[in-house]
Design a protein around this motif. Structure first.
Motif, PDB file in Angstrom:
ATOM      1  N   ALA A   1     -13.213   6.028  -2.577  1.00 35.54           N
ATOM      2  CA  ALA A   1     -12.167   6.317  -1.595  1.00 35.54           C
ATOM      3  C   ALA A   1     -10.790   5.939  -2.125  1.00 35.54           C
ATOM      4  O   ALA A   1      -9.834   6.727  -2.039  1.00 35.54           O
ATOM      5  N   TYR A   2     -10.672   4.752  -2.683  1.00 33.22           N
ATOM      6  CA  TYR A   2      -9.367   4.315  -3.180  1.00 33.22           C
ATOM      7  C   TYR A   2      -8.988   5.026  -4.480  1.00 33.22           C
ATOM      8  O   TYR A   2      -7.808   5.181  -4.782  1.00 33.22           O
ATOM      9  N   THR A   3      -9.984   5.468  -5.235  1.00 32.70           N
ATOM     10  CA  THR A   3      -9.682   6.256  -6.428  1.00 32.70           C
ATOM     11  C   THR A   3      -9.078   7.602  -6.041  1.00 32.70           C
ATOM     12  O   THR A   3      -8.106   8.063  -6.645  1.00 32.70           O
ATOM     13  N   VAL A   4      -9.636   8.230  -5.008  1.00 29.45           N
ATOM     14  CA  VAL A   4      -9.070   9.487  -4.505  1.00 29.45           C
ATOM     15  C   VAL A   4      -7.647   9.256  -4.010  1.00 29.45           C
ATOM     16  O   VAL A   4      -6.742  10.063  -4.272  1.00 29.45           O
ATOM     17  N   ALA A   5      -7.429   8.152  -3.304  1.00 36.46           N
ATOM     18  CA  ALA A   5      -6.085   7.832  -2.820  1.00 36.46           C
ATOM     19  C   ALA A   5      -5.118   7.674  -3.991  1.00 36.46           C
ATOM     20  O   ALA A   5      -3.976   8.153  -3.944  1.00 36.46           O
ATOM     21  N   ALA A   6      -5.568   7.002  -5.050  1.00 38.99           N
ATOM     22  CA  ALA A   6      -4.718   6.811  -6.228  1.00 38.99           C
ATOM     23  C   ALA A   6      -4.402   8.143  -6.907  1.00 38.99           C
ATOM     24  O   ALA A   6      -3.278   8.369  -7.375  1.00 38.99           O
ATOM     25  N   LEU A   7      -5.377   9.042  -6.943  1.00 40.99           N
ATOM     26  CA  LEU A   7      -5.176  10.344  -7.580  1.00 40.99           C
ATOM     27  C   LEU A   7      -4.137  11.182  -6.845  1.00 40.99           C
ATOM     28  O   LEU A   7      -3.214  11.730  -7.459  1.00 40.99           O
ATOM     29  N   VAL A   8      -4.277  11.276  -5.523  1.00 45.17           N
ATOM     30  CA  VAL A   8      -3.340  12.122  -4.775  1.00 45.17           C
ATOM     31  C   VAL A   8      -1.954  11.482  -4.703  1.00 45.17           C
ATOM     32  O   VAL A   8      -0.931  12.181  -4.747  1.00 45.17           O
ATOM     33  N   ALA A   9      -1.919  10.153  -4.612  1.00 42.27           N
ATOM     34  CA  ALA A   9      -0.624   9.472  -4.598  1.00 42.27           C
ATOM     35  C   ALA A   9       0.090   9.657  -5.931  1.00 42.27           C
ATOM     36  O   ALA A   9       1.318   9.768  -5.973  1.00 42.27           O
ATOM     37  N   SER A  10      -0.666   9.699  -7.020  1.00 39.79           N
ATOM     38  CA  SER A  10      -0.079   9.871  -8.354  1.00 39.79           C
ATOM     39  C   SER A  10       0.714  11.168  -8.443  1.00 39.79           C
ATOM     40  O   SER A  10       1.770  11.219  -9.084  1.00 39.79           O
ATOM     41  N   ILE A  11       0.221  12.216  -7.796  1.00 37.41           N
ATOM     42  CA  ILE A  11       0.896  13.510  -7.838  1.00 37.41           C
ATOM     43  C   ILE A  11       2.231  13.440  -7.118  1.00 37.41           C
ATOM     44  O   ILE A  11       3.280  13.845  -7.647  1.00 37.41           O
ATOM     45  N   ALA A  12       2.221  12.901  -5.903  1.00 42.29           N
ATOM     46  CA  ALA A  12       3.455  12.831  -5.112  1.00 42.29           C
ATOM     47  C   ALA A  12       4.474  11.888  -5.740  1.00 42.29           C
ATOM     48  O   ALA A  12       5.671  12.209  -5.815  1.00 42.29           O
ATOM     49  N   TYR A  13       4.018  10.731  -6.193  1.00 38.09           N
ATOM     50  CA  TYR A  13       4.941   9.773  -6.813  1.00 38.09           C
ATOM     51  C   TYR A  13       5.565  10.350  -8.080  1.00 38.09           C
ATOM     52  O   TYR A  13       6.762  10.175  -8.329  1.00 38.09           O
ATOM     53  N   SER A  14       4.772  11.020  -8.880  1.00 38.41           N
ATOM     54  CA  SER A  14       5.290  11.593 -10.123  1.00 38.41           C
ATOM     55  C   SER A  14       6.385  12.602  -9.841  1.00 38.41           C
ATOM     56  O   SER A  14       7.427  12.625 -10.511  1.00 38.41           O
ATOM     57  N   ALA A  15       6.171  13.445  -8.830  1.00 35.28           N
ATOM     58  CA  ALA A  15       7.183  14.446  -8.471  1.00 35.28           C
ATOM     59  C   ALA A  15       8.447  13.780  -7.944  1.00 35.28           C
ATOM     60  O   ALA A  15       9.570  14.145  -8.321  1.00 35.28           O
ATOM     61  N   LEU A  16       8.282  12.786  -7.081  1.00 39.42           N
ATOM     62  CA  LEU A  16       9.435  12.091  -6.508  1.00 39.42           C
ATOM     63  C   LEU A  16      10.270  11.391  -7.571  1.00 39.42           C
ATOM     64  O   LEU A  16      11.499  11.495  -7.597  1.00 39.42           O
ATOM     65  N   PHE A  17       9.604  10.673  -8.464  1.00 42.37           N
ATOM     66  CA  PHE A  17      10.339   9.894  -9.455  1.00 42.37           C
ATOM     67  C   PHE A  17      10.855  10.749 -10.613  1.00 42.37           C
ATOM     68  O   PHE A  17      11.838  10.393 -11.257  1.00 42.37           O
TER      69      PHE A  17
ATOM     70  N   SER B   1      -4.873   8.077   4.140  1.00 39.10           N
ATOM     71  CA  SER B   1      -5.489   8.939   5.134  1.00 39.10           C
ATOM     72  C   SER B   1      -6.685   9.675   4.541  1.00 39.10           C
ATOM     73  O   SER B   1      -7.722   9.850   5.203  1.00 39.10           O
ATOM     74  N   LEU B   2      -6.551  10.099   3.275  1.00 33.51           N
ATOM     75  CA  LEU B   2      -7.678  10.747   2.606  1.00 33.51           C
ATOM     76  C   LEU B   2      -8.780   9.738   2.307  1.00 33.51           C
ATOM     77  O   LEU B   2      -9.965  10.027   2.470  1.00 33.51           O
ATOM     78  N   ALA B   3      -8.374   8.543   1.880  1.00 34.89           N
ATOM     79  CA  ALA B   3      -9.358   7.504   1.579  1.00 34.89           C
ATOM     80  C   ALA B   3     -10.152   7.127   2.821  1.00 34.89           C
ATOM     81  O   ALA B   3     -11.355   6.839   2.744  1.00 34.89           O
ATOM     82  N   GLU B   4      -9.483   7.155   3.967  1.00 35.06           N
ATOM     83  CA  GLU B   4     -10.131   6.777   5.226  1.00 35.06           C
ATOM     84  C   GLU B   4     -11.292   7.704   5.554  1.00 35.06           C
ATOM     85  O   GLU B   4     -12.285   7.288   6.162  1.00 35.06           O
ATOM     86  N   LYS B   5     -11.190   8.965   5.162  1.00 34.61           N
ATOM     87  CA  LYS B   5     -12.244   9.927   5.441  1.00 34.61           C
ATOM     88  C   LYS B   5     -13.456   9.748   4.522  1.00 34.61           C
ATOM     89  O   LYS B   5     -14.533  10.279   4.788  1.00 34.61           O
ATOM     90  N   ILE B   6     -13.257   9.005   3.435  1.00 35.89           N
ATOM     91  CA  ILE B   6     -14.324   8.832   2.451  1.00 35.89           C
ATOM     92  C   ILE B   6     -14.981   7.467   2.589  1.00 35.89           C
ATOM     93  O   ILE B   6     -16.192   7.331   2.537  1.00 35.89           O
ATOM     94  N   GLY B   7     -14.152   6.422   2.768  1.00 38.10           N
ATOM     95  CA  GLY B   7     -14.653   5.058   2.797  1.00 38.10           C
ATOM     96  C   GLY B   7     -15.379   4.720   4.087  1.00 38.10           C
ATOM     97  O   GLY B   7     -15.385   5.486   5.053  1.00 38.10           O
TER      98      GLY B   7
END
Length: 239
Positions: free
Chosen positions: A132-148, A191-197
């Protein structure tokens, strides 16, 4: 849209000695914390979720995103070397897209993989916490990379601003202030992690449909605007 030469130069810039050292420190610290917590507390699903959510997602992922996202383009703009790249017969949208892919790949590698390993150390993926937290890290990585990446195109102080955002907004306000959570990449990914964990272990103030929409929207808009900023950047001698 993807240029291997631009990608190679970007990897070399982001994974230089100084930045690479920082990139390895944060995952290493997460693994040390996970090992220490496991040795003292044994297997505890809630403790595992607290460690991964409190350090990996709230702190490590956004900080790595700052390093990779701003490092993909910011230094080239700051020192003026970007003009050599812009002078090449490569579309500026291709440059931005390629640099974004590199930033995403680096952020995922240095955040999602350690998060997965730490989850297994903490509780052996009990109740799917590690996944669950790995999925959260993956999707967050995309948004953070674009923002920064966008931040690196609009400010010479991108790293400082990015660190303030990561440490103050995401880590502090995004975790503690209810009203700010809706505007937090951290909460969208949780929110995505919550659906998995496991039920009750992971919580987010943002519903899944809204979280997916915001993650996609921020990524697309930030990437588009970064391309626009690079497109209007003038080379010496251009009118």
């Amino acid at each position: 849209m993807y240029n291997p030469t631009v990608a190679r130069l970007t990897y070399r810039a982001v994974l230089g000695k100084r930045r690479a050292a920082i990139l390895f420190v944060l995952p290493g610290l997460l693994l040390l914390i996970a090992a220490a917590v496991r040795s003292f507390n044994g297997v505890d699903d809630q403790v595992a979720a607290d460690v991964l959510g409190g350090f990996a997602i709230a702190t490590m992922v956004p900080l790595i995103g700052v390093i990779a996202g701003t490092g993909a383009i910011g230094p080239e703009i700051d020192d003026g070397s970007i003009v050599y790249l812009l002078a090449k017969p490569v579309k500026r949208s291709t440059i931005v897209f390629t640099k974004l892919i590199v930033a995403i790949a680096i952020t995922m590698a240095f955040s999602a993989i350690p998060t997965f390993i730490a989850g297994f150390i903490l509780n052996g993926n009990g109740q799917q916490v590690a996944v669950a937290y790995t999925v959260a890290a993956l999707v967050a990585s995309i948004a953070y990379s674009a923002l920064f990446l966008l931040l690196g195109t609009v400010s010479r102080h991108a790293v400082v601003i990015g660190l303030v955002y990561a440490l103050v907004w995401e880590t502090l306000f995004g975790s503690l202030v209810p009203g700010a959570r809706t505007l937090s990449v951290q909460q969208w990914s949780l929110s995505l992690a919550e659906k998995i964990g496991g039920e009750g272990l992971i919580g987010s103030d943002v519903g899944l449909p809204l979280a997916v929409t915001l993650l996609a929207g921020v990524t697309v808009v930030a990437t588009w605007y970064a391309g626009q900023k690079l497109r209007v950047l003038k080379l010496a001698g251009e009118e």
